[in-house]
Write a protein that holds these residues in place. Structure first.
Motif, PDB file in Angstrom:
ATOM      1  N   UNK A  38       0.753  -1.147   0.038  1.00 33.03           N
ATOM      2  CA  UNK A  38      -0.126  -0.150   0.073  1.00 33.03           C
ATOM      3  C   UNK A  38       0.803   1.354  -0.071  1.00 33.03           C
ATOM      4  N   UNK A  39       2.005   1.268   0.571  1.00 33.60           N
ATOM      5  CA  UNK A  39       2.756   2.359   0.702  1.00 33.60           C
ATOM      6  C   UNK A  39       3.440   2.612  -0.668  1.00 33.60           C
ATOM      7  N   UNK A  40       3.668   1.620  -1.554  1.00 39.17           N
ATOM      8  CA  UNK A  40       4.328   1.906  -2.774  1.00 39.17           C
ATOM      9  C   UNK A  40       3.111   2.257  -3.737  1.00 39.17           C
ATOM     10  N   UNK A  41       1.773   1.553  -3.637  1.00 38.02           N
ATOM     11  CA  UNK A  41       0.768   2.127  -4.407  1.00 38.02           C
ATOM     12  C   UNK A  41       0.453   3.785  -4.124  1.00 38.02           C
ATOM     13  N   UNK A  46       0.899   9.251  -6.129  1.00 35.37           N
ATOM     14  CA  UNK A  46       1.156  10.806  -5.906  1.00 35.37           C
ATOM     15  C   UNK A  46       2.420  11.165  -6.795  1.00 35.37           C
ATOM     16  N   UNK A  47       2.845  10.159  -7.333  1.00 31.88           N
ATOM     17  CA  UNK A  47       4.238  10.429  -8.279  1.00 31.88           C
ATOM     18  C   UNK A  47       5.261  11.074  -7.349  1.00 31.88           C
ATOM     19  N   UNK A  48       5.308  10.621  -6.128  1.00 31.70           N
ATOM     20  CA  UNK A  48       6.706  11.272  -4.967  1.00 31.70           C
ATOM     21  C   UNK A  48       7.999  10.915  -5.502  1.00 31.70           C
ATOM     22  N   UNK A  65      10.925  -2.167   4.216  1.00 29.61           N
ATOM     23  CA  UNK A  65      10.940  -2.753   2.780  1.00 29.61           C
ATOM     24  C   UNK A  65      10.257  -1.679   1.815  1.00 29.61           C
ATOM     25  N   UNK A  66       9.537  -0.934   2.048  1.00 28.75           N
ATOM     26  CA  UNK A  66       9.058   0.220   1.172  1.00 28.75           C
ATOM     27  C   UNK A  66      10.189   1.136   1.079  1.00 28.75           C
ATOM     28  N   UNK A 187      -4.461  -3.205   4.910  1.00 33.42           N
ATOM     29  CA  UNK A 187      -5.283  -3.693   3.895  1.00 33.42           C
ATOM     30  C   UNK A 187      -6.042  -2.399   2.857  1.00 33.42           C
ATOM     31  N   UNK A 188      -5.653  -1.228   3.453  1.00 35.25           N
ATOM     32  CA  UNK A 188      -6.320  -0.230   2.554  1.00 35.25           C
ATOM     33  C   UNK A 188      -5.409   1.132   2.733  1.00 35.25           C
ATOM     34  N   UNK A 189      -5.899   2.161   1.816  1.00 34.67           N
ATOM     35  CA  UNK A 189      -5.237   3.456   1.836  1.00 34.67           C
ATOM     36  C   UNK A 189      -6.786   4.208   2.056  1.00 34.67           C
ATOM     37  N   UNK A 190      -6.722   5.039   3.259  1.00 28.04           N
ATOM     38  CA  UNK A 190      -7.771   5.815   3.573  1.00 28.04           C
ATOM     39  C   UNK A 190      -7.345   7.243   3.386  1.00 28.04           C
TER      40      UNK A 190
END
Length: 193
Positions: A38-41, A46-48, A65-66, A187-190
């Protein structure tokens, strides 16, 4: 004299700290894979290109790992270094090389960039003990990230990294508490409105 909110925070933090320390290893391992994905996504969405993050402790959601992915992908990673005066310095990190800093927390090894380096970030990922459904973040009580976020003129998106059961209906809020734009769980990005 402590306010009711600060007493409520102290009690809730103790409960959440104990919950993290007693979470079974297999649950944590599965959660960490979800955090990384989820951090990668989020960083990709955000094209960070410059990401402010942190080196997780053994009882926090694993960010390492991220961080390894971000660095391998050519992204700049800024990691905090706590100062005695309550401010955060920053250093470019490699996600691996670290030392024990103030309060025994892991900190990057490298040239110190100073507090204003965070202004280069396209995305800020911060630790939290809990976040409520309105974006109120409760940290661990030292106020470093609240001061940092409160001092920024132009803030990029800020996401707290917490376990699913740390998204609460409401957390105690004090005037100095800086809200977050979202939260990343296994499990999600809120996103909070």
């Amino acid at each position: 004299m402590p306010t009711d909110e600060s007493n409520d925070k102290r009690a809730l933090r103790a409960e959440l700290r104990e919950r993290r320390r007693t979470r079974p290893a297999h649950v944590v391992d599965a959660a960490n894979a979800g955090f990384t994905a989820n951090l990668i996504a989020l960083a990709t969405e955000k094209q960070a290109r410059t990401i402010s993050a942190y080196l997780s402790t053994s009882f926090e959601p694993d960010t390492r790992q991220f961080l390894n992915w971000a660095i391998a992908d050519g992204r700049r990673v800024l990691l905090p270094i706590a100062r005695q005066d309550g401010l955060l310095d920053w250093a470019e990190g490699d996600g691996e090389t670290e030392t024990e800093g103030l309060y025994g927390l892991p900190e990057p090894v490298g040239g110190i960039l100073g507090p204003i380096a965070i202004n280069d970030a396209d995305l800020i990922l911060i630790p939290a003990s809990a976040v409520d459904q309105h974006g109120t973040r409760m940290g661990w009580g030292r106020g470093y990230f609240d001061r940092t976020l409160g001092s920024m003129e132009k803030r990029p998106p800020v996401f707290a990294v917490v376990f699913d059961d740390e998204i609460l209906e409401q957390v105690p809020r004090e005037l100095h508490d800086a809200p977050v734009d979202g939260a990343v769980t296994p499990t999600r990005i809120i996103r909070f409105s």
